[in-house]
Scaffold this motif. Structure first.
Motif, PDB file in Angstrom:
ATOM      1  N   GLN A  85       9.283  32.791  44.340  1.00 17.41           N
ATOM      2  CA  GLN A  85       9.695  31.792  45.339  1.00 17.41           C
ATOM      3  C   GLN A  85      11.195  31.857  45.662  1.00 17.41           C
ATOM      4  O   GLN A  85      11.567  31.864  46.832  1.00 17.41           O
ATOM      5  CB  GLN A  85       9.337  30.397  44.802  1.00 17.41           C
ATOM      6  N   SER A  86      12.048  31.919  44.649  1.00 22.18           N
ATOM      7  CA  SER A  86      13.500  31.857  44.900  1.00 22.18           C
ATOM      8  C   SER A  86      14.010  33.065  45.678  1.00 22.18           C
ATOM      9  O   SER A  86      15.107  33.041  46.224  1.00 22.18           O
ATOM     10  CB  SER A  86      14.266  31.746  43.579  1.00 22.18           C
ATOM     11  N   GLN A  87      13.200  34.148  45.715  1.00 18.74           N
ATOM     12  CA  GLN A  87      13.631  35.359  46.419  1.00 18.74           C
ATOM     13  C   GLN A  87      13.250  35.348  47.894  1.00 18.74           C
ATOM     14  O   GLN A  87      13.441  36.326  48.607  1.00 18.74           O
ATOM     15  CB  GLN A  87      13.060  36.615  45.740  1.00 18.74           C
ATOM     16  N   VAL A  88      12.728  34.202  48.339  1.00 19.77           N
ATOM     17  CA  VAL A  88      12.342  34.052  49.750  1.00 19.77           C
ATOM     18  C   VAL A  88      13.163  32.898  50.333  1.00 19.77           C
ATOM     19  O   VAL A  88      12.710  31.748  50.375  1.00 19.77           O
ATOM     20  CB  VAL A  88      10.825  33.793  49.873  1.00 19.77           C
ATOM     21  N   PRO A  89      14.410  33.180  50.752  1.00 26.37           N
ATOM     22  CA  PRO A  89      15.321  32.090  51.147  1.00 26.37           C
ATOM     23  C   PRO A  89      14.815  31.276  52.330  1.00 26.37           C
ATOM     24  O   PRO A  89      15.173  30.102  52.480  1.00 26.37           O
ATOM     25  CB  PRO A  89      16.626  32.815  51.490  1.00 26.37           C
ATOM     26  N   GLU A  90      13.961  31.875  53.170  1.00 28.56           N
ATOM     27  CA  GLU A  90      13.426  31.152  54.333  1.00 28.56           C
ATOM     28  C   GLU A  90      12.722  29.863  53.903  1.00 28.56           C
ATOM     29  O   GLU A  90      12.701  28.883  54.657  1.00 28.56           O
ATOM     30  CB  GLU A  90      12.421  32.032  55.103  1.00 28.56           C
ATOM     31  N   LEU A  91      12.171  29.868  52.687  1.00 25.33           N
ATOM     32  CA  LEU A  91      11.431  28.685  52.230  1.00 25.33           C
ATOM     33  C   LEU A  91      12.342  27.458  52.142  1.00 25.33           C
ATOM     34  O   LEU A  91      11.913  26.333  52.400  1.00 25.33           O
ATOM     35  CB  LEU A  91      10.761  28.960  50.873  1.00 25.33           C
ATOM     36  N   PHE A  92      13.604  27.682  51.785  1.00 29.42           N
ATOM     37  CA  PHE A  92      14.556  26.554  51.686  1.00 29.42           C
ATOM     38  C   PHE A  92      14.809  25.964  53.072  1.00 29.42           C
ATOM     39  O   PHE A  92      14.886  24.755  53.249  1.00 29.42           O
ATOM     40  CB  PHE A  92      15.888  27.014  51.091  1.00 29.42           C
ATOM     41  N   GLU A  93      14.979  26.865  54.042  1.00 33.17           N
ATOM     42  CA  GLU A  93      15.274  26.416  55.397  1.00 33.17           C
ATOM     43  C   GLU A  93      14.089  25.616  55.970  1.00 33.17           C
ATOM     44  O   GLU A  93      14.264  24.554  56.558  1.00 33.17           O
ATOM     45  CB  GLU A  93      15.557  27.646  56.267  1.00 33.17           C
ATOM     46  N   ILE A  94      12.912  26.151  55.763  1.00 28.44           N
ATOM     47  CA  ILE A  94      11.707  25.460  56.261  1.00 28.44           C
ATOM     48  C   ILE A  94      11.596  24.083  55.590  1.00 28.44           C
ATOM     49  O   ILE A  94      11.327  23.074  56.250  1.00 28.44           O
ATOM     50  CB  ILE A  94      10.438  26.319  56.013  1.00 28.44           C
ATOM     51  N   THR A  95      11.848  24.058  54.279  1.00 30.46           N
ATOM     52  CA  THR A  95      11.783  22.776  53.546  1.00 30.46           C
ATOM     53  C   THR A  95      12.701  21.744  54.188  1.00 30.46           C
ATOM     54  O   THR A  95      12.319  20.591  54.386  1.00 30.46           O
ATOM     55  CB  THR A  95      12.206  22.983  52.068  1.00 30.46           C
ATOM     56  N   SER A  96      13.916  22.159  54.527  1.00 27.80           N
ATOM     57  CA  SER A  96      14.859  21.147  55.025  1.00 27.80           C
ATOM     58  C   SER A  96      14.436  20.581  56.380  1.00 27.80           C
ATOM     59  O   SER A  96      14.635  19.400  56.626  1.00 27.80           O
ATOM     60  CB  SER A  96      16.301  21.648  55.026  1.00 27.80           C
ATOM     61  N   TYR A  97      13.789  21.371  57.216  1.00 31.07           N
ATOM     62  CA  TYR A  97      13.287  20.802  58.483  1.00 31.07           C
ATOM     63  C   TYR A  97      12.129  19.838  58.231  1.00 31.07           C
ATOM     64  O   TYR A  97      12.004  18.817  58.895  1.00 31.07           O
ATOM     65  CB  TYR A  97      12.869  21.912  59.456  1.00 31.07           C
ATOM     66  N   PHE A  98      11.297  20.195  57.239  1.00 30.40           N
ATOM     67  CA  PHE A  98      10.165  19.316  56.904  1.00 30.40           C
ATOM     68  C   PHE A  98      10.632  17.980  56.323  1.00 30.40           C
ATOM     69  O   PHE A  98       9.952  16.964  56.463  1.00 30.40           O
ATOM     70  CB  PHE A  98       9.219  20.002  55.904  1.00 30.40           C
ATOM     71  N   MET A  99      11.766  18.001  55.641  1.00 26.96           N
ATOM     72  CA  MET A  99      12.250  16.767  54.992  1.00 26.96           C
ATOM     73  C   MET A  99      12.431  15.631  55.993  1.00 26.96           C
ATOM     74  O   MET A  99      12.305  14.458  55.649  1.00 26.96           O
ATOM     75  CB  MET A  99      13.576  17.029  54.287  1.00 26.96           C
ATOM     76  N   ASN A 100      12.713  15.998  57.242  1.00 30.37           N
ATOM     77  CA  ASN A 100      12.935  14.971  58.271  1.00 30.37           C
ATOM     78  C   ASN A 100      11.637  14.344  58.755  1.00 30.37           C
ATOM     79  O   ASN A 100      11.659  13.373  59.491  1.00 30.37           O
ATOM     80  CB  ASN A 100      13.664  15.594  59.466  1.00 30.37           C
ATOM     81  N   LEU A 101      10.528  14.939  58.330  1.00 32.33           N
ATOM     82  CA  LEU A 101       9.226  14.459  58.820  1.00 32.33           C
ATOM     83  C   LEU A 101       8.460  13.641  57.775  1.00 32.33           C
ATOM     84  O   LEU A 101       7.329  13.243  58.002  1.00 32.33           O
ATOM     85  CB  LEU A 101       8.355  15.657  59.254  1.00 32.33           C
ATOM     86  N   VAL A 102       9.094  13.412  56.624  1.00 33.63           N
ATOM     87  CA  VAL A 102       8.400  12.707  55.534  1.00 33.63           C
ATOM     88  C   VAL A 102       9.221  11.495  55.110  1.00 33.63           C
ATOM     89  O   VAL A 102      10.445  11.603  54.961  1.00 33.63           O
ATOM     90  CB  VAL A 102       8.214  13.648  54.311  1.00 33.63           C
ATOM     91  N   THR A 103       8.556  10.363  54.897  1.00 35.29           N
ATOM     92  CA  THR A 103       9.311   9.176  54.457  1.00 35.29           C
ATOM     93  C   THR A 103       9.365   9.115  52.928  1.00 35.29           C
ATOM     94  O   THR A 103       8.498   9.667  52.235  1.00 35.29           O
ATOM     95  CB  THR A 103       8.646   7.879  54.964  1.00 35.29           C
ATOM     96  N   VAL A 104      10.378   8.421  52.443  1.00 32.55           N
ATOM     97  CA  VAL A 104      10.505   8.208  50.999  1.00 32.55           C
ATOM     98  C   VAL A 104       9.274   7.443  50.502  1.00 32.55           C
ATOM     99  O   VAL A 104       8.712   7.748  49.451  1.00 32.55           O
ATOM    100  CB  VAL A 104      11.816   7.436  50.690  1.00 32.55           C
ATOM    101  N   ALA A 105       8.833   6.456  51.310  1.00 33.04           N
ATOM    102  CA  ALA A 105       7.661   5.651  50.917  1.00 33.04           C
ATOM    103  C   ALA A 105       6.427   6.540  50.722  1.00 33.04           C
ATOM    104  O   ALA A 105       5.673   6.358  49.774  1.00 33.04           O
ATOM    105  CB  ALA A 105       7.384   4.592  51.979  1.00 33.04           C
ATOM    106  N   ARG A 106       6.268   7.533  51.597  1.00 31.99           N
ATOM    107  CA  ARG A 106       5.097   8.430  51.494  1.00 31.99           C
ATOM    108  C   ARG A 106       5.181   9.267  50.225  1.00 31.99           C
ATOM    109  O   ARG A 106       4.171   9.453  49.524  1.00 31.99           O
ATOM    110  CB  ARG A 106       5.016   9.333  52.743  1.00 31.99           C
ATOM    111  N   LEU A 107       6.373   9.771  49.925  1.00 35.09           N
ATOM    112  CA  LEU A 107       6.535  10.573  48.704  1.00 35.09           C
ATOM    113  C   LEU A 107       6.232   9.735  47.468  1.00 35.09           C
ATOM    114  O   LEU A 107       5.606  10.202  46.521  1.00 35.09           O
ATOM    115  CB  LEU A 107       7.967  11.103  48.608  1.00 35.09           C
ATOM    116  N   LYS A 108       6.670   8.476  47.507  1.00 35.23           N
ATOM    117  CA  LYS A 108       6.459   7.593  46.348  1.00 35.23           C
ATOM    118  C   LYS A 108       4.980   7.320  46.111  1.00 35.23           C
ATOM    119  O   LYS A 108       4.581   7.013  45.000  1.00 35.23           O
ATOM    120  CB  LYS A 108       7.175   6.255  46.580  1.00 35.23           C
ATOM    121  N   ARG A 109       4.187   7.415  47.182  1.00 33.98           N
ATOM    122  CA  ARG A 109       2.751   7.138  47.055  1.00 33.98           C
ATOM    123  C   ARG A 109       1.965   8.319  46.475  1.00 33.98           C
ATOM    124  O   ARG A 109       0.827   8.161  46.084  1.00 33.98           O
ATOM    125  CB  ARG A 109       2.147   6.807  48.427  1.00 33.98           C
ATOM    126  N   ASN A 110       2.584   9.499  46.435  1.00 36.42           N
ATOM    127  CA  ASN A 110       1.859  10.687  45.952  1.00 36.42           C
ATOM    128  C   ASN A 110       1.462  10.474  44.474  1.00 36.42           C
ATOM    129  O   ASN A 110       2.325  10.381  43.609  1.00 36.42           O
ATOM    130  CB  ASN A 110       2.763  11.923  46.105  1.00 36.42           C
TER     131      ASN A 110
END
Ligand code: ATP
Ligand code: MG
Length: 351
Positions: A85-110
């Protein structure tokens, strides 16, 4: 459309029999059947660091261990793309765009994150990275447009959250992602194999595991000490099956053939369970049977391990090559995302 499969493991320790029945066995069946487009297996070192930040060596040293476990269990590097995983830097970039689409409340419910926080005693010391790992897991899956995700039961909420993120991206910026589907093992007992202590799920971080690489003596010792029914004191006492890990392991592993070979006085597991419930069947007899079954399954895996341990350099070579392939694939997805998000400035300025 042909299937794209993605699955993975955290390099926090060697693989145990919970991994084997929860996810590795499904992978082997898919690999055997063939006919898929791509099959990625990711060593989730970045994710493992989210709760092991000060224990980097543990994570990095276990990368090769997990891969050796895969190969010994029968995962074929010619038919799968095993990468880090760490050798695929694109994954970090994709993660950061996704972070804007998820609420803290939703994460807490997992529910999985909730129980993992409690298990790790993270109530007041929760690392942000750990809290957000379901988002990075969504990036791991969606970067490859994977549609089939073989997982144990604890990871189903992650696949669900990934589907939500994919839908949210598609409706906010435009269609890029197909919605993935989690695939659970066929046998119910395998979705969440309990640890030998009978309390939590078998988990590397808890240390209640029978590992694929355990010696015959270790396997036997762990089985003989496994949790059964505390009220089943005398052989004549009626015993409980529910919560009795020895029977859960038999549910996961034994076949009628095993009875013919090792315990011919019973035809199948149903008969053994009925006798135990009625009384007159001792734990030791059941445990010795389980020991025979597990030794039969784990011996060839352990024997193959010895070969792969001699070929570590070649295995790393394969991992680096595959990580580059994965990185190229993830870049294609990232470019598509940026185009939909109107972040493709260079292309726009040339027009
Ligand atoms: P950790 O304690 O570091 O989280 P783990 O033992 O939970 O490690 P993971 O690497 O988190 O293992 O899980 C890898 C895969 O194995 C996932 O698909 C997960 O659902 C599955 N899995 C893990 N433990 C079990 C188990 N006890 N029974 C069935 N499947 C499991
Ligand atoms: Mg886990």
């Amino acid at each position: 459309m042909k299937d794209i499969i993605l699955t993975g493991d955290r390099p926090t320790g060697n693989l145990h029999i919970g991994h084997y029945v929860g996810s590795v066995r499904t992978r082997l069946a898919i690999q055997e059947k063939g006919g898929y487009d791509k099959f990625y297996i990711m060593i989730a070192d970045t994710q493992a660091l989210t709760d092991n930040a000060k224990n980097v060596d543990k994570v990095t040293n276990n990368v090769i261990q997990v891969v050796i476990d895969y190969l010994s269990a029968g995962i074929d590097p010619e038919k799968t793309c095993i990468f880090i995983q760490s050798q695929v830097p694109e994954l970090f970039e994709i993660t950061s765009y996704f972070m804007n689409l998820v609420t803290v409340a939703r994460l807490k419910r997992n529910p999985t994150v909730k129980s993992e926080i409690a298990m790790r005693g993270f109530e007041n010391t929760l690392p942000v990275g750990f809290f957000c790992y379901p988002i990075s897991q969504a990036a791991d899956i969606l970067a490859f447009n994977a549609n089939i995700i073989p997982v144990g039961g604890d990871q189903m909420p992650m696949v669900e959250q990934t589907r939500e993120i994919a839908s949210s991206f598609n409706s906010t910026y435009g269609e890029v992602f197909t919605l993935p589907k989690g695939v659970l093992p066929e046998i119910k007992a395998c979705e969440r194999l309990p640890g030998t202590d009978g309390k939590l799920k078998m988990s590397k971080s808890v240390g209640n595991c029978i590992y694929l690489k355990d010696s015959p003596e270790e396997i036997k010792k762990k089985i003989m000490g496994a949790y059964t029914d505390p009220d089943h004191i005398k052989v004549s006492d009626p015993g409980k099956i529910q919560g009795n890990v020895v029977f859960t392991y038999l549910d996961a592993f034994c076949t009628d053939e095993h009875f013919k070979k090792y315990l011919p006085e019973y035809n199948n597991l149903e008969e053994l369970k009925n006798h135990y419930k009625k009384g007159g069947l001792g734990d030791v007899k059941v445990k010795l049977f389980l020991n025979n079954v597990l030794q039969e399954i784990l011996t060839p895996i352990r024997e193959k391990r010895a070969f792969f341990e001699q070929n570590v350099d070649k295995i790393y070579e394969m991992l680096f090559k595959n990580s580059e392939i994965a990185s190229k694939e993830a870049r294609k997805t990232l470019e598509k995302m940026k185009e939909k998000m109107a972040l493709n400035y260079k292309t726009i300025s040339k027009k």
